[in-house]
Design a protein around this motif. Structure first.
Motif, PDB file in Angstrom:
ATOM      1  N   ARG A   1       1.276   6.509   3.723  1.00 19.12           N
ATOM      2  CA  ARG A   1       2.116   5.573   4.458  1.00 19.12           C
ATOM      3  C   ARG A   1       3.368   6.300   4.936  1.00 19.12           C
ATOM      4  NH1 ARG A   1       3.993   1.743  -0.586  1.00 19.12           N
ATOM      5  NH2 ARG A   1       5.562   3.145  -1.443  1.00 19.12           N
TER       6      ARG A   1
ATOM      7  N   SER B   1       7.171   5.954   5.307  1.00 15.94           N
ATOM      8  CA  SER B   1       8.270   5.170   4.752  1.00 15.94           C
ATOM      9  C   SER B   1       9.531   5.493   5.532  1.00 15.94           C
ATOM     10  CB  SER B   1       8.469   5.502   3.276  1.00 15.94           C
ATOM     11  OG  SER B   1       9.624   4.845   2.775  1.00 15.94           O
TER      12      SER B   1
ATOM     13  N   GLN C   1       4.366  -3.069   6.211  1.00 11.23           N
ATOM     14  CA  GLN C   1       4.846  -3.989   5.184  1.00 11.23           C
ATOM     15  C   GLN C   1       6.278  -3.645   4.818  1.00 11.23           C
ATOM     16  OE1 GLN C   1       1.877  -3.416   2.114  1.00 11.23           O
ATOM     17  NE2 GLN C   1       1.025  -5.427   2.564  1.00 11.23           N
TER      18      GLN C   1
ATOM     19  N   SER D   1       9.276  -3.047   2.157  1.00  8.38           N
ATOM     20  CA  SER D   1       9.284  -2.431   0.829  1.00  8.38           C
ATOM     21  C   SER D   1       9.611  -3.433  -0.269  1.00  8.38           C
ATOM     22  CB  SER D   1      10.293  -1.283   0.780  1.00  8.38           C
ATOM     23  OG  SER D   1      11.603  -1.785   0.964  1.00  8.38           O
TER      24      SER D   1
ATOM     25  N   LYS E   1       9.361  -6.809  -2.594  1.00  8.89           N
ATOM     26  CA  LYS E   1       8.214  -7.542  -3.154  1.00  8.89           C
ATOM     27  C   LYS E   1       8.262  -9.023  -2.838  1.00  8.89           C
ATOM     28  CE  LYS E   1       6.926  -4.233  -6.539  1.00  8.89           C
ATOM     29  NZ  LYS E   1       6.028  -3.984  -7.588  1.00  8.89           N
TER      30      LYS E   1
ATOM     31  N   SER F   1       5.778  -8.862   2.814  1.00  8.02           N
ATOM     32  CA  SER F   1       6.261  -8.113   1.657  1.00  8.02           C
ATOM     33  C   SER F   1       5.149  -7.255   1.053  1.00  8.02           C
ATOM     34  CB  SER F   1       6.825  -9.064   0.609  1.00  8.02           C
ATOM     35  OG  SER F   1       5.820  -9.914   0.130  1.00  8.02           O
ATOM     36  N   TYR F   2       5.574  -6.216   0.404  1.00  4.00           N
ATOM     37  CA  TYR F   2       4.696  -5.283  -0.290  1.00  4.00           C
ATOM     38  C   TYR F   2       4.099  -5.968  -1.520  1.00  4.00           C
ATOM     39  CZ  TYR F   2       3.474  -1.276  -3.194  1.00  4.00           C
ATOM     40  OH  TYR F   2       2.814  -0.383  -3.985  1.00  4.00           O
ATOM     41  N   THR F   3       2.815  -5.823  -1.687  1.00  5.66           N
ATOM     42  CA  THR F   3       2.145  -6.353  -2.878  1.00  5.66           C
ATOM     43  C   THR F   3       1.179  -5.298  -3.404  1.00  5.66           C
ATOM     44  OG1 THR F   3       0.388  -7.328  -1.553  1.00  5.66           O
ATOM     45  CG2 THR F   3       2.266  -8.750  -2.085  1.00  5.66           C
TER      46      THR F   3
ATOM     47  N   LYS G   1      -3.658  -5.100  -1.276  1.00  3.46           N
ATOM     48  CA  LYS G   1      -3.250  -5.143   0.121  1.00  3.46           C
ATOM     49  C   LYS G   1      -4.420  -5.188   1.094  1.00  3.46           C
ATOM     50  CE  LYS G   1       0.503  -2.258  -1.145  1.00  3.46           C
ATOM     51  NZ  LYS G   1      -0.036  -1.288  -2.036  1.00  3.46           N
TER      52      LYS G   1
ATOM     53  N   TYR H   1       7.200   0.192   5.424  1.00  2.00           N
ATOM     54  CA  TYR H   1       6.045   1.067   5.239  1.00  2.00           C
ATOM     55  C   TYR H   1       5.128   0.853   6.432  1.00  2.00           C
ATOM     56  CZ  TYR H   1       7.592   1.097   0.351  1.00  2.00           C
ATOM     57  OH  TYR H   1       8.319   1.211  -0.801  1.00  2.00           O
TER      58      TYR H   1
END
Length: 168
Positions: free
Chosen positions: A74, A76, A103, A105, A107, A130-132, A135, A160
């Motif tokens: 990814r 970033s 996404q 970063s 949560k 949101s990041y989970t 995915k 990301y």
């Protein structure tokens, strides 16, 4: 026969210049820090500086799926971006669609992702979810209004980016 071949060759060349279709996949990028603008295939440019780096991270243990493709790296942004830093620029043609697989970063909540043209005018603002831990990243879609160079960047913190596609 030579005329026919010439006509066919000219048609193929002209047809290929009608659309700027292309993509940037984090899978194709070398893991590590990017500290200056980096040119990639299909006219994509990762915009970074020594002060505002972009990092390509190996996330093979936390891979994601983007449109059926397994993505193990990814991009970033390591913070909010702008037109010149922590962003990705690329060519696109009128009528094409930009697909942004990204996404936040964080949560919880979403993060704004801006799409601007070469003049800096905002074409769209979309939300990166949101990041989970599990995915299946869905694409945010933006219709291209005119031929030109477009830039994608986040505000509100790190984004990301797994893949950006430009397609008809």
């Amino acid at each position: 026969m030579k005329k026919l071949i010439t006509v066919i060759a000219a048609s193929l060349l002209l047809g290929s210049s009608v659309f700027a279709e292309g993509y940037l996949s984090a899978n194709d990028l070398a893991v590590g820090e990017i500290k200056a603008n980096q040119n990639e295939e299909d006219g994509f440019v990762i915009n970074a500086s020594a002060e505002k780096i972009v990092v390509i991270e190996d996330k093979s243990k936390e891979s994601v799926m983007c449109d059926g493709e397994k993505i193990v790296n990814r991009l970033s942004t390591k913070g909010s971006g702008n037109a010149k830093e922590r962003s990705v620029s690329f060519p696109a043609k009128s009528g094409e669609t930009i697909y942004i697989y990204a996404q936040s970063s964080g949560k919880s909540g979403s993060r704004p992702v801006h799409v601007i043209n070469a003049d800096g005018a905002e074409i769209a603002e979309v939300a990166a979810g949101s990041y989970t831990e599990t995915k299946d990243v869905k694409a945010a879609k933006v219709k291209v209004p005119a031929n030109g160079t477009y830039t994608v960047y986040p505000t509100g913190g790190t984004l990301y980016i797994y893949m950006i596609k430009v397609a008809k």
